[in-house]
Design an enzyme around this catalytic site. Structure first.
Site, PDB file in Angstrom:
ATOM      1  CG  HIS A  41      -9.889   5.555  -7.571  1.00 24.40           C
ATOM      2  ND1 HIS A  41      -9.315   6.785  -7.369  1.00 24.40           N
ATOM      3  CD2 HIS A  41     -10.783   5.716  -8.565  1.00 24.40           C
ATOM      4  CE1 HIS A  41      -9.861   7.658  -8.187  1.00 24.40           C
ATOM      5  NE2 HIS A  41     -10.750   7.041  -8.932  1.00 24.40           N
ATOM      6  CB  THR A  42      -4.252   4.219  -5.011  1.00 24.30           C
ATOM      7  OG1 THR A  42      -5.164   4.543  -3.961  1.00 24.30           O
ATOM      8  CG2 THR A  42      -2.959   4.962  -4.772  1.00 24.30           C
ATOM      9  CG  HIS A  62      -1.656  -0.504  -4.109  1.00 24.05           C
ATOM     10  ND1 HIS A  62      -2.133   0.027  -5.289  1.00 24.05           N
ATOM     11  CD2 HIS A  62      -2.595  -0.239  -3.183  1.00 24.05           C
ATOM     12  CE1 HIS A  62      -3.298   0.596  -5.069  1.00 24.05           C
ATOM     13  NE2 HIS A  62      -3.618   0.437  -3.796  1.00 24.05           N
ATOM     14  CD  GLU A  63      -7.145  -4.147  -3.396  1.00 26.79           C
ATOM     15  OE1 GLU A  63      -7.506  -3.043  -2.947  1.00 26.79           O
ATOM     16  OE2 GLU A  63      -7.877  -4.856  -4.107  1.00 26.79           O
ATOM     17  CB  CYS A  92       9.521  -2.115  11.160  1.00 31.23           C
ATOM     18  SG  CYS A  92       9.474  -0.888  12.489  1.00 31.23           S
ATOM     19  CB  CYS A  95       9.514   2.538  13.834  1.00 32.72           C
ATOM     20  SG  CYS A  95       7.780   2.478  13.322  1.00 32.72           S
ATOM     21  CB  CYS A  98       5.824  -0.431  14.853  1.00 32.55           C
ATOM     22  SG  CYS A  98       5.673  -0.548  13.051  1.00 32.55           S
ATOM     23  CB  CYS A 170      -5.470  -1.625  -0.884  1.00 32.16           C
ATOM     24  SG  CYS A 170      -5.736   0.159  -0.919  1.00 32.16           S
TER      25      CYS A 170
HETATM   26 ZN   LIG Z   1      -5.394   0.871  -2.938  1.00 34.73          ZN
HETATM   27 ZN   LIG Z   2       7.562   0.427  12.178  1.00 33.43          ZN
END
Ligand SMILES: [Zn+2]
Ligand SMILES: [Zn+2]
Length: 370
Positions: A41-42, A62-63, A92, A95, A98, A170
């Site tokens: 849906h995005t 994106h999936e 990553c 960070c 993370c 996703c």
């Molecule tokens: Zn999505």
């Molecule tokens: Zn990170």
């Protein structure tokens, strides 16, 4: 190299499927050959122009799930031949977010990703005349091949059929993760899931995996409630204005231990808050609301102990936890294949958008990119 891709050229217009150029992966990047990509849906939300952060021209999608074909200098996390699920939410591993078990909100590359570039501020996609095409969500998987940061690829079991791996990129992980990682549903609980699309069905699965006693699914469609039962809902109910009263009636007047909102409708979000139990009920927002919309909560509901939270990508730390979820599917703990209700070639991506608007099926997955 030349690859076929679905390009968003103008908001509110069909995507233009065409040949584009894709450059070699640079330092810290990998070239991925897509085998499958869900239509989410995005993607539709961005293509429509409703997303205030959207931009053109870009390669949507994106999936994705596929194979690593080649890697750039210094890449250590993946190697050619690896089966991977793409991550719009990277990990990553270094960070401040993370390193904290409470969140998956990696901050390593978000600024460039948010405006359509790879971490070095450039793009790998271009039109045949050399004009750059921006990336989307750091993934751009409506394409035969894409280039992505290595920190945004989850290496999964090569045993897992890739078409059913795509939803883990996703919607499915978002739903399962919301129950397992965001809400951390306790065994024996009563849960309510509002909305039984892919994300909501994922939440139903997650509640069941967490050992919930009752998983109540709410939707406007009987066929989606049937799907919810198939994936582990113990009770189903057609959505209405009386939903909150009905849930209270089913729970001794108190409300549910955990509620999940997976429609993006702020009125439904309000129902999810109101039907959470006095004293400790937790309402988790997963759906994405429209621009400018707000959630109304009567403060007394909070003072008497209800809590409201939410997550993006289900709080799933992608490189670490997506492979674990895929392994649980392969072990037979839930059925990911059943969520893929249609497969299409990339050329038919606009038809998949139409099917989504009709709420036809659970997930359409692109499985041919020629
Ligand atoms: Zn999505
Ligand atoms: Zn990170």
């Amino acid at each position: 190299m030349k690859v076929k891709a679905a390009v968003l050229e103008e908001f509110g217009r069909p995507l233009a499927v065409q040949d584009v150029e894709l450059a070699e992966p640079q330092a810290g990047e990998a070239l991925v050959r897509l085998e499958a990509c869900g239509v989410c849906h995005t993607d539709l939300y961005t293509a429509s122009g409703a997303d205030p952060t959207g931009y053109t021209d870009c390669v949507l999608g994106h999936e994705g799930a596929g194979l690593v074909e080649a890697v750039g200098p210094g890449v250590t996390l993946v190697a050619p031949g690896d089966h991977v699920v793409t991550l719009f939410a990277p990990e990553c591993g270094k960070c401040l977010h993370c390193l904290d078990p409470r969140t998956n909100r990696c901050v390593a590359i978000r600024d460039q990703q948010g405006v359509g570039f790879l971490p070095d501020g450039t793009t790998r996609f271009a039109r045949e005349n050399g004009e750059p095409l921006r990336h989307f969500m750091g993934t751009s998987t409506f394409a035969g091949y894409t280039v992505m940061p290595e920190i945004a690829l989850a290496k999964v079991s090569p045993e897992a059929p890739l078409a059913a791996c795509a939803p883990f990129a996703c919607g499915l992980s978002t739903g399962i993760g919301a129950a397992l990682f965001t809400a951390q549903v306790a065994p024996g609980s009563t849960c309510v899931v509002f909305g039984c699309g892919l994300v909501g069905l994922g939440a139903v699965i997650g509640c069941r995996l967490a050992g919930a006693d009752r998983v109540i699914a709410i939707d406007l469609s009987e066929s989606r409630l049937d799907e919810a039962r198939r994936h582990g809902a113990t009770d189903t109910r057609l959505a209405s204005d009386e939903t909150v009263d009905w849930i209270r009636g089913e729970t001794g007047g108190f409300g549910a231990d955990y509620t999940f909102e997976a429609t993006g409708n702020v009125r439904v979000m309000q129902q999810a808050v109101e039907s959470a139990r006095e004293a400790w009920g937790l309402a988790t927002m997963i759906g994405v609301a429209g621009k400018g919309e707000t959630l109304d909560v009567v403060p007394r509901l909070l003072i008497t102990g209800r809590r409201v939270t939410g997550s993006s990508f289900g709080g799933v730390k992608g490189r670490t936890q997506v492979p674990q979820l895929v392994d649980r599917w392969l072990a037979g703990e839930f059925n990911a294949e059943a969520l893929v209700t249609n497969t299409i070639p990339l050329e038919s991506v606009n038809d998949a958008f139409d099917a989504m608007e009709r709420q036809d099926g659970i997930r359409t997955v692109i499985t041919s990119f020629l």
